[in-house]
Structure formats: structure tokens, C-alpha cells
Design a protein around this motif. Structure first.
Motif, mmCIF file in Angstrom:
data_model
loop_
_atom_site.group_PDB
_atom_site.id
_atom_site.type_symbol
_atom_site.label_atom_id
_atom_site.label_comp_id
_atom_site.label_asym_id
_atom_site.label_seq_id
_atom_site.Cartn_x
_atom_site.Cartn_y
_atom_site.Cartn_z
ATOM 1 N N ASP A 26 3.867 74.266 62.676
ATOM 2 C CA ASP A 26 4.237 72.892 62.311
ATOM 3 C C ASP A 26 4.187 72.693 60.796
ATOM 4 O OD1 ASP A 26 4.489 72.406 64.988
ATOM 5 O OD2 ASP A 26 2.580 71.345 65.204
ATOM 6 N N GLN A 28 4.599 75.032 58.613
ATOM 7 C CA GLN A 28 5.455 76.056 57.981
ATOM 8 C C GLN A 28 4.673 77.012 57.076
ATOM 9 O OE1 GLN A 28 8.535 72.871 56.773
ATOM 10 N NE2 GLN A 28 9.834 74.604 57.355
ATOM 11 N N SER A 31 6.200 80.180 55.606
ATOM 12 C CA SER A 31 7.198 80.126 54.523
ATOM 13 C C SER A 31 6.612 79.819 53.150
ATOM 14 C CB SER A 31 8.252 79.055 54.850
ATOM 15 O OG SER A 31 8.937 79.381 56.039
ATOM 16 N N LYS B 2 10.697 68.633 58.577
ATOM 17 C CA LYS B 2 10.472 70.000 58.103
ATOM 18 C C LYS B 2 11.255 70.286 56.828
ATOM 19 C CE LYS B 2 8.616 72.640 61.810
ATOM 20 N NZ LYS B 2 8.431 74.003 62.288
ATOM 21 N N ASN B 3 10.665 71.136 55.994
ATOM 22 C CA ASN B 3 11.340 71.593 54.789
ATOM 23 C C ASN B 3 12.288 72.751 55.106
ATOM 24 O OD1 ASN B 3 9.909 69.860 53.010
ATOM 25 N ND2 ASN B 3 8.148 71.250 53.091
ATOM 26 N N THR B 4 13.299 72.905 54.286
ATOM 27 C CA THR B 4 14.097 74.129 54.315
ATOM 28 C C THR B 4 13.715 74.935 53.080
ATOM 29 O OG1 THR B 4 15.909 72.919 55.354
ATOM 30 C CG2 THR B 4 16.432 75.069 54.405
ATOM 31 N N TYR B 5 13.263 76.162 53.304
ATOM 32 C CA TYR B 5 12.781 76.996 52.202
ATOM 33 C C TYR B 5 13.897 77.864 51.641
ATOM 34 C CZ TYR B 5 7.930 75.625 52.774
ATOM 35 O OH TYR B 5 6.765 74.905 52.789
#
Lengths: 363, 363
Positions: A26, A28, A31, B2-5
């Protein structure tokens, strides 16, 4: 239905593992940058929790490697110029010794037969040995060496570095890190995590030795995961290379869970379950505890003989029958597959689960 | 949300990662023995999928380490008796070279400034160099070396071992493993997994060299993860020490997903997204592509200059603004933090996500 793994590693995952993993996904954690404050906080948290759990003083650093086997190599490269000394009484202590030979160290050895243990009184450390390599728990044979004996030995040889393999027992052994210079373990045993990471604890005396050896042109302390590089990055809770950020996060969380229970309770529960298992083996007609003297009986990996002519079931039979009840029992190590089983007694399995296993084995 | 990395590793997890992880948990992959048939099947599956994806012939073995950085050390220990040769044009190629020096190899170097690339025509390999160390993709500077140049070089020096760092680009580069003796990568880049495992591909010529060096008393090829030991266990799809069973399982599954899409499509999509990003940088007033010649522009890690006096936003500003839109952009490497950003273009981010990022950067 899910199995319960009584195997000595990889082993049953700690019950809270799944919720920590979910939270990590959850958030992340897989990443995030290993050069971010978020990572440094994760490393710091794991460090603090392990420090509390294992009573590690400020003299020692805590580092992450790819496995505990890697630590065998790093320890020898970083802390031995010429001579190491190894107590060998099973396959894993043997491998530590083999690594020393592969690295062309002059490796001394004191051997005992598979299944027998060492006491401080047995041991004379060779005069020029720089590092004494001890195995707290021989995962292959189920033999332990008592911390009290290790401490006594170090007091007798205070100038030598002492390194303890606690791969399949940490956090159980109550090591006095004022005496023990280095110890290591892997996460897939008593910490109830999937395999893939080793933990290396080493003190400033080890670091000073590595720094001295690094200046010596006639040998190399390696290039990857050298103690000086690990320590340099550790000062800011970073790592030289990209580490297993997710596993470090999970280890911190599980160590925190252990601290909530309390290390004394964890140790007591371990001893209680071990007592149940040994009592069963000692009183059973179908099984026998492989290790006889109480003081050498591992509390975390219990090895039982079965399948000898006078016993009803072979190890294969026992493992098969337990499996029908969704319990996975470990086989004997190497050639002992034919005559032994191994039962891991890690914090992930409860008193009730051990009782259920005993009931199944009794059948 | 959520983030996008878009960070160059650790990076965005591949979209299917979560379902594979869930299945692994359901199947208790974290607890299975690394000496079981179930594990051997997992290793074999990952091996087959990677072999298909990267066109790896039967001459090469596929091995697992703790990280790609570990492979730098293993490669040098196992395949260099005296001399190695390194092309250095950034922080990671520099580290490979540093490792050679730390291991007391006689390391030759051809250096180019940060941001510049190598072509085959530039390079003369020193006569006694045994191993040529190339970096396909300099993660620090966003410079690539074309596989065609690597192949040309190997044809010119067929007797030397060629090793390619593909850490932040595999499976993108179309290496001809009939020419390339060894390559390696880590899972937290284009494979969209959490960090903690390196993949080492090496052929029988590397193995033969390691076996020869192992007989030489005047040096050591190490003790842990030596090529002869890795290869011996690999024959039955096992590993010398307990590996990261869970990550090997997940890697096999993601490689299978890549194969379903097809490596040609993966490469085309990568190039399409890279084109979008470079086109934006080249036409923008606020940013400039750091690497100028097309042939040296990395397709997987795009480095942009920003924050110079004539630019509106500093890298810190850009990163901050993108973050408010839940997009995580990588900072420049080391001292280039002050003037650069890095955008990872791995399979885990889609054309739409790249388009959205460009839109955000344009603001």
C-alpha cells in the motif's frame, strides 16, 4: 488449506508477515529510493528494533547482505589476515571452514562428530588464530553451543575476534555483545520471512581490523560489502549498493512485533515448545532425539532419529503422514535424510501447533 | 492515491507484480525448501522465460546473486587473473572499475566525460586485458552504448571475455549472446520488482576461466557464489546457498508476462515512449536532453537538464510539482542533483503515463 511449515528454513512465515507485506505494498515500499529519507528511516527503525531485541550495544553496526552465507565470506575477508579457527560439528560449520580454505586463509579446525556439541573446556584456540568461528546452532544436526561457553572462551582469549553463526537461532541465544565481536543470521529462519537477506552484526574492533587489512597490498578484503564501506554508509543509515528495501522494512516490523512480546517471553516460549518436543521424542518408541546431552540440544531445530530397524516409520513415511495433516516436517540433512527428520521450533509456530504436530507424530 | 514512479530504480512495480505476489503468498512460496522439486521447477521456469526473452543460448547459465553490484565483484574474481579493461563514463561504470582496483587487478580504463558515449571506433583494447567491461546503460548519466558497437568490438577481439552491465536496461538491449560472454542486471529496474536480487548470465568460457583460476594458488576466486559452485548447482536448478526463492518466482512470472507481450513489442514500446520524452525535451524551453547524439541516448533512463540560469524551474521544483500530481521523478545523480532530473522509461509505465508526465512537466 494452508500448510504449517516446521521446516528449518525457509520456514513458516511469521503470522504478522502478511499484514506488514500488505502495508508495504500500500505504501509502495518496493519503489522508494534507497537514497531517500524514507529509506533511511526504515533502516534506522530496523536497526533500533534489532538493537533492542538482541541487546546490541552502540559498539556494533548492523548490516544487510544477500544471505548469511555471504557473511561467512565477508567476515573472513575483512577480519582474517592469516589464520582463522573453526569449531566444526556439522554441515554449516564445515562450510564456514571451507570458505576460509577457499579464501586461502590458514584455517585451523577442531572437529567433533555430527550430532556432538562443544563446551568451553574442550577448546584450545591456536596461538595465531585471529578469528574464532563458532556456530550457535548447527542447523544440520540440531546441536547448540551455549552462549555461556562462548563467553567463557572469549574471556580466556580476549584478544581474538569472536564470530557467532546464529543463522537458525537468532533471536533465541542471549549473546553478550560486549564479548561477541560479530554475529549473523538470515531472515528465513526464526524471523519468519522469505529467504533472501542476511544480517551481519559487527563491532568497531572488526572494522579497525578490516581497515588495517585494506592497507595491506598483499591481500584484498574484497570489493563488494566490505566492512569499511558498509560502515561508512551505515553512519547515515544507507547502504553501498541498492539493498532489499522491502525485506529491511518487513524485518523491522517483525522485530517490533517480537519486542512487543518481549525477548524473555520469546525465549521462554521457545524453550517450552522445545521441552514439549524433546519430552515426546524421549518418551516415544517410534522416535529418538538425536542429540543426547541436554546442554547441546538445540532449542530451535530439533532433530529426531526415526526409521532405524526398530522404529516403525521411515523419515519419508513420517513426512508423508504429517503432510496429509498439512504439516510440513523437515527431512534430515544430506545423508541423514534416510534416518532423521528435523522440526523447526521458531516463533512463527505456536504451542498449539507444536502440540498438534506431536499428536500427529504419535499416530 | 498511489504514486507513479518514474525513478531509475527502485522504480514503479510492474502492474502484474501484485497478483503474482498474492498468488505466491497463497501458495506459501516464502516457506518452501530450496532443495525441493517445487523450487527446482521455479528456477527452471525463470530460466526458460529469461532465456526466451533475452535469446540466451544453451552455452550460458543464469544465476542469482544478492544484487548486480555483487556481480561486478564475482565477474572480476572469477574471470580476471591479472588485467581487466573498463569503459568509464559515469558513476556505475566507474564503480565496476573501482571494484577491479579493490581486488588488486591491473585495471585499464578508457574514460569519457559524464554524459558522453562510446562507439566501437573509439576503442582499443589493451593487449593483455582478459575481460572487457562494458556498460550498456549508464544509469547515472543516461548514456547508452549500442549493442552493435559491442558486437563489433568483440569480433575485433574474439579471444577476450566481454561482460555487459545491463542493470538499468535489460530486457531492452538486443545482445547477441554468441558474442557476449556475460551480462547482468537487477530486478528493481526494467523488470519492475522490489530491489534485492541480481541476475548473472555467464557462458562456459567464463566457467572454464574460473575453473582454471581456481587451481591457481596465488589468487582466490572467492568462496561465496563462485562460478564453478553456481554452475554445479545450476545443473539441477539449485543454488549453493538459500536464494531469494520468492523473487525468483516473481521474476519468472514477470518474464512470462513480457514474453506474452513479445520482446519486439516491449522494445518498440520502450522506443516509442523514449521518443515522446526526447521530443518533448528537445522542443521545450524549460528542459534540455542532457545527451545530444541520438545513438548515445539511453532509451530507458532519460536525463534532462533543468534549473540552469535560463530555465524556469530547478530540478527540486520540477520534482516537487510532479509529486503533487503523484508522479515521482528521479533526481540527477550525485552532484548533478542541482541541475538534472532522471526519468525512467521501463515497461511498468505506459504510453499514457508518459504522456501524462510530459503534460505535467510542460506546465
Amino acid at each position: 488449506m494452508k500448510n504449517t511449515y516446521f521446516t528449518p528454513g525457509p520456514a513458516e512465515l511469521y503470522p504478522t508477515f502478511y499484514q506488514h507485506l500488505q502495508r508495504a505494498m500500500d505504501e509502495q515500499i518496493g519503489s522508494i529510493s534507497h537514497r531517500s529519507q524514507q529509506f533511511r528511516d526504515i533502516y534506522k527503525f530496523a536497526d533500533e528494533q534489532l538493537r533492542t531485541l538482541l541487546a546490541i550495544p552502540a559498539t556494533h553496526g548492523i548490516f544487510f547482505t544477500g544471505s548469511a552465507s555471504e557473511v561467512w565470506e565477508r567476515m573472513l575477508l575483512n577480519c582474517v589476515e592469516h589464520e582463522s579457527f573453526h569449531l566444526v560439528n556439522g554441515s554449516f560449520s564445515q562450510k564456514f571452514y571451507d570458505y576460509a580454505n577457499d579464501l586461502h586463509k590458514h584455517a585451523h579446525v577442531l572437529e567433533k562428530p555430527f550430532g556432538e556439541g562443544f563446551d568451553a573446556a574442550d577448546i584450545e584456540v591456536p596461538a595465531y588464530a585471529e578469528l574464532v568461528c563458532l556456530t550457535h546452532n548447527e542447523t544440520s544436526s540440531g546441536v547448540q553451543m551455549r552462549p555461556a561457553d562462548m563467553h567463557k572462551l572469549k574471556r580466556k582469549y580476549p584478544k581474538k575476534l569472536f564470530c557467532v553463526d546464529t543463522v537458525s537461532s537468532a533471536p533465541y541465544p542471549d549473546l553478550d555483545f560486549n564479548l561477541i565481536d560479530s554475529a549473523f543470521f538470515s531472515v528465513q529462519k526464526a524471523f519468519g520471512m522469505p529467504a533472501g537477506m542476511g544480517i551481519w552484526i559487527a563491532n568497531q574492533t572488526c572494522l579497525a581490523k578490516a581497515e588495517r587489512l585494506q592497507k595491506n597490498d598483499s591481500l584484498t578484503i574484497g570489493a563488494h560489502h566490505t566492512l569499511p564501506t558498509l560502515w561508512k554508509h551505515y553512519k547515515t543509515f544507507e547502504t553501498p549498493a541498492t539493498p532489499n528495501v522491502l525485506y529491511i522494512y518487513l524485518l523491522g516490523k517483525i522485530a517490533e512485533d517480537f519486542n512487543r512480546i518481549g525477548i524473555d517471553n520469546i525465549r521462554k516460549q521457545t524453550e517450552e515448545k522445545a521441552r514439549m518436543l524433546y519430552k515426546f521424542l524421549d518418551s516415544s518408541d517410534g522416535y529418538a532425539a538425536f542429540v543426547k546431552p541436554d546442554r547441546h540440544r538445540s532449542q530451535t531445530v530439533i532433530v529426531a532419529t526415526t526409521g532405524s530397524p526398530d522404529r516403525v516409520k521411515s523419515p519419508a513415511d513420517v513426512i508423508k503422514v504429517a503432510k496429509t495433516a498439512n504439516m510440513i516436517v523437515g527431512s534430515g540433512y544430506g545423508k541423514y535424510k534416510e534416518s532423521q527428520i528435523r522440526i523447526a521450533n521458531f516463533p512463527a509456530v505456536s504451542v498449539d501447533q507444536v502440540a498438534a504436530l506431536i499428536k500427529e507424530l504419535q499416530k
